[in-house]
Design a protein around this motif. Structure first.
Motif, mmCIF file in Angstrom:
data_model
loop_
_atom_site.group_PDB
_atom_site.id
_atom_site.type_symbol
_atom_site.label_atom_id
_atom_site.label_comp_id
_atom_site.label_asym_id
_atom_site.label_seq_id
_atom_site.Cartn_x
_atom_site.Cartn_y
_atom_site.Cartn_z
ATOM 1 N N LYS A 52 0.787 -1.237 -0.233
ATOM 2 C CA LYS A 52 -0.085 -0.020 0.108
ATOM 3 C C LYS A 52 0.663 1.291 0.012
ATOM 4 O O LYS A 52 0.489 2.260 -0.574
ATOM 5 N N LEU A 53 2.175 1.183 0.616
ATOM 6 C CA LEU A 53 2.960 2.287 0.944
ATOM 7 C C LEU A 53 3.677 2.577 -0.420
ATOM 8 O O LEU A 53 3.778 3.482 -0.975
ATOM 9 N N LEU A 54 4.160 1.411 -1.086
ATOM 10 C CA LEU A 54 5.078 1.674 -2.345
ATOM 11 C C LEU A 54 4.418 1.347 -3.716
ATOM 12 O O LEU A 54 5.176 1.810 -4.796
ATOM 13 N N SER A 55 3.447 0.541 -3.790
ATOM 14 C CA SER A 55 3.051 0.044 -4.979
ATOM 15 C C SER A 55 2.750 1.169 -6.093
ATOM 16 O O SER A 55 3.071 0.762 -7.296
ATOM 17 N N LEU A 72 15.651 -8.682 9.482
ATOM 18 C CA LEU A 72 14.699 -9.658 9.224
ATOM 19 C C LEU A 72 14.281 -10.161 8.170
ATOM 20 O O LEU A 72 13.962 -11.202 7.628
ATOM 21 N N ASP A 73 14.359 -9.064 7.156
ATOM 22 C CA ASP A 73 13.611 -9.271 5.792
ATOM 23 C C ASP A 73 13.938 -8.187 4.990
ATOM 24 O O ASP A 73 13.950 -6.995 5.423
ATOM 25 N N HIS A 74 13.793 -8.195 3.458
ATOM 26 C CA HIS A 74 13.872 -7.248 2.557
ATOM 27 C C HIS A 74 12.895 -7.556 1.436
ATOM 28 O O HIS A 74 12.845 -8.531 0.871
ATOM 29 N N ILE A 75 11.889 -6.638 1.620
ATOM 30 C CA ILE A 75 10.606 -7.042 0.742
ATOM 31 C C ILE A 75 10.743 -5.878 -0.513
ATOM 32 O O ILE A 75 11.252 -4.805 -0.338
ATOM 33 N N ILE A 76 10.477 -6.718 -1.747
ATOM 34 C CA ILE A 76 10.424 -5.711 -2.933
ATOM 35 C C ILE A 76 8.861 -5.614 -3.289
ATOM 36 O O ILE A 76 8.365 -6.653 -3.440
ATOM 37 N N VAL A 77 8.568 -4.520 -3.652
ATOM 38 C CA VAL A 77 7.376 -4.291 -3.979
ATOM 39 C C VAL A 77 7.307 -4.208 -5.659
ATOM 40 O O VAL A 77 7.951 -3.126 -5.913
ATOM 41 N N ALA A 78 6.574 -4.842 -6.336
ATOM 42 C CA ALA A 78 6.582 -4.645 -7.901
ATOM 43 C C ALA A 78 4.990 -4.560 -8.052
ATOM 44 O O ALA A 78 4.365 -5.651 -8.466
ATOM 45 N N GLY A 79 4.445 -3.333 -8.228
ATOM 46 C CA GLY A 79 2.838 -3.425 -8.522
ATOM 47 C C GLY A 79 2.342 -4.036 -7.663
ATOM 48 O O GLY A 79 2.314 -3.903 -6.260
ATOM 49 N N PRO A 80 1.445 -4.728 -7.839
ATOM 50 C CA PRO A 80 0.707 -5.644 -6.736
ATOM 51 C C PRO A 80 1.236 -6.736 -6.295
ATOM 52 O O PRO A 80 0.681 -7.264 -5.174
ATOM 53 N N ARG A 81 2.434 -6.962 -6.486
ATOM 54 C CA ARG A 81 3.163 -8.379 -5.919
ATOM 55 C C ARG A 81 4.201 -7.769 -5.120
ATOM 56 O O ARG A 81 4.696 -6.696 -5.274
ATOM 57 N N THR A 82 4.547 -8.556 -4.033
ATOM 58 C CA THR A 82 5.489 -8.467 -3.122
ATOM 59 C C THR A 82 6.491 -9.785 -3.005
ATOM 60 O O THR A 82 5.919 -10.891 -3.161
ATOM 61 N N ILE A 83 7.718 -9.444 -3.186
ATOM 62 C CA ILE A 83 8.459 -10.756 -2.870
ATOM 63 C C ILE A 83 9.481 -10.569 -1.765
ATOM 64 O O ILE A 83 9.610 -9.420 -1.236
ATOM 65 N N SER A 84 9.656 -11.484 -1.192
ATOM 66 C CA SER A 84 10.661 -11.475 0.529
ATOM 67 C C SER A 84 12.027 -12.198 0.061
ATOM 68 O O SER A 84 12.128 -13.496 -0.371
ATOM 69 N N LEU A 85 13.073 -11.425 0.195
ATOM 70 C CA LEU A 85 14.416 -12.021 0.029
ATOM 71 C C LEU A 85 14.612 -13.046 1.232
ATOM 72 O O LEU A 85 15.355 -13.731 0.663
ATOM 73 N N HIS A 109 11.625 -1.717 -0.642
ATOM 74 C CA HIS A 109 11.782 -0.874 -1.603
ATOM 75 C C HIS A 109 10.793 -1.177 -2.892
ATOM 76 O O HIS A 109 10.588 -2.655 -2.925
ATOM 77 N N ASN A 110 10.453 -0.540 -3.848
ATOM 78 C CA ASN A 110 9.459 -0.711 -4.822
ATOM 79 C C ASN A 110 10.431 -0.778 -6.312
ATOM 80 O O ASN A 110 11.710 -0.172 -6.470
ATOM 81 N N HIS A 111 10.048 -1.479 -7.029
ATOM 82 C CA HIS A 111 10.234 -1.571 -8.527
ATOM 83 C C HIS A 111 9.310 -1.058 -9.400
ATOM 84 O O HIS A 111 8.455 -1.762 -9.845
ATOM 85 N N PRO A 112 9.317 0.264 -9.613
ATOM 86 C CA PRO A 112 8.400 1.038 -10.534
ATOM 87 C C PRO A 112 8.299 -0.020 -11.975
ATOM 88 O O PRO A 112 7.339 0.423 -12.593
#
Length: 227
Positions: free
Chosen positions: A116-119, A206-219, A174-177
């Motif tokens: 919600k914050l970054l997408s 603890l984690d690094h989350i990447i936001v790519a539009g509606p998707r999120t992935i966890s490193l 962080h996000n991937h526009p």
């Protein structure tokens, strides 16, 4: 041409919203309420539909800057500012889901918050969610902002921020526009460097989350976090 002048009472968005709630209105009707009036030969709902079509929906409209909104047909300085203010209110309200003092209950909660914050951001942003020993939220801070394809994150700044908040752990996001839902080699290397820097002062990444539009992935889930 005012919106209310051309619609029957039971078709007017304001009256329907009062009777059935905001969820009963379409995206165009909600935007039309903010626009208020139309142009010659085009009512407010028609203009709202045009805006949504040209921007690719509400998300696209939200991504527009105030200056970009001003250039759209049917808007102007006052309406552009009103739309931007409404989007900002919505964003701030969504952030209240993870308020200071709340406890991180599950990974999905964090993912939803970060999405919600970054997408919708048109450029890369990186944030840090700072936690105490009980996994309660101490604060959420923006670490950096960059371009459409990269942002610079400095490990010493992350360590400094964590120490200032007396954090026991933190989560990066962080996000991937571009919409690319996979970590780059730089993302992986940066995550390892920051994790190692934090470990020196006994703070866990603890984690690094990447936001790519509606998707999120966890490193962390992908196995890229240092053991």
């Amino acid at each position: 041409m005012r919106l209310l002048e051309i619609l029957k009472p039971d078709e007017r968005p304001r009256e329907r919203m009062a009777k059935f709630g905001t969820a009963s209105l379409t995206d165009a009707e909600l935007v039309a309420l903010l626009i208020g009036s139309g142009l010659k030969g085009r009512n407010a709902i028609g203009i709202a539909n045009d805006l949504l079509d040209s921007c690719g929906g509400l998300r696209g409209l939200q991504r527009k800057s105030i200056n970009e909104l001003k250039q759209l047909k049917g808007l102007g300085p006052a309406r552009a500012c009103l739309l931007a203010a409404c989007f900002e209110i919505g964003e701030r309200a969504s952030l209240s889901e993870l308020v200071v003092g709340s406890t991180i209950a599950c990974a999905d909660h964090v993912r939803s918050y970060c999405r919600k914050l970054l997408s919708h951001k048109p450029i890369e942003y990186c944030i840090a969610l700072l936690l105490n020993a009980q996994n309660q939220v101490l604060d959420c801070k923006q670490i950096s902002r960059g371009t459409v394809s990269q942002t610079a994150i400095y490990p010493r700044e992350v360590v400094k921020l964590a120490l200032e908040h007396n954090a026991s752990s933190l989560i990066l996001a962080h996000n991937h526009p571009s919409g690319l839902a996979e970590p780059s080699p730089g993302d992986v290397a940066m995550t390892r460097t920051i994790s190692e820097a934090l470990a020196v002062v006994d703070i866990a990444l603890l984690d690094h989350i990447i936001v790519a539009g509606p998707r999120t992935i966890s490193l962390h889930e992908l196995g890229y976090m240092p053991g």
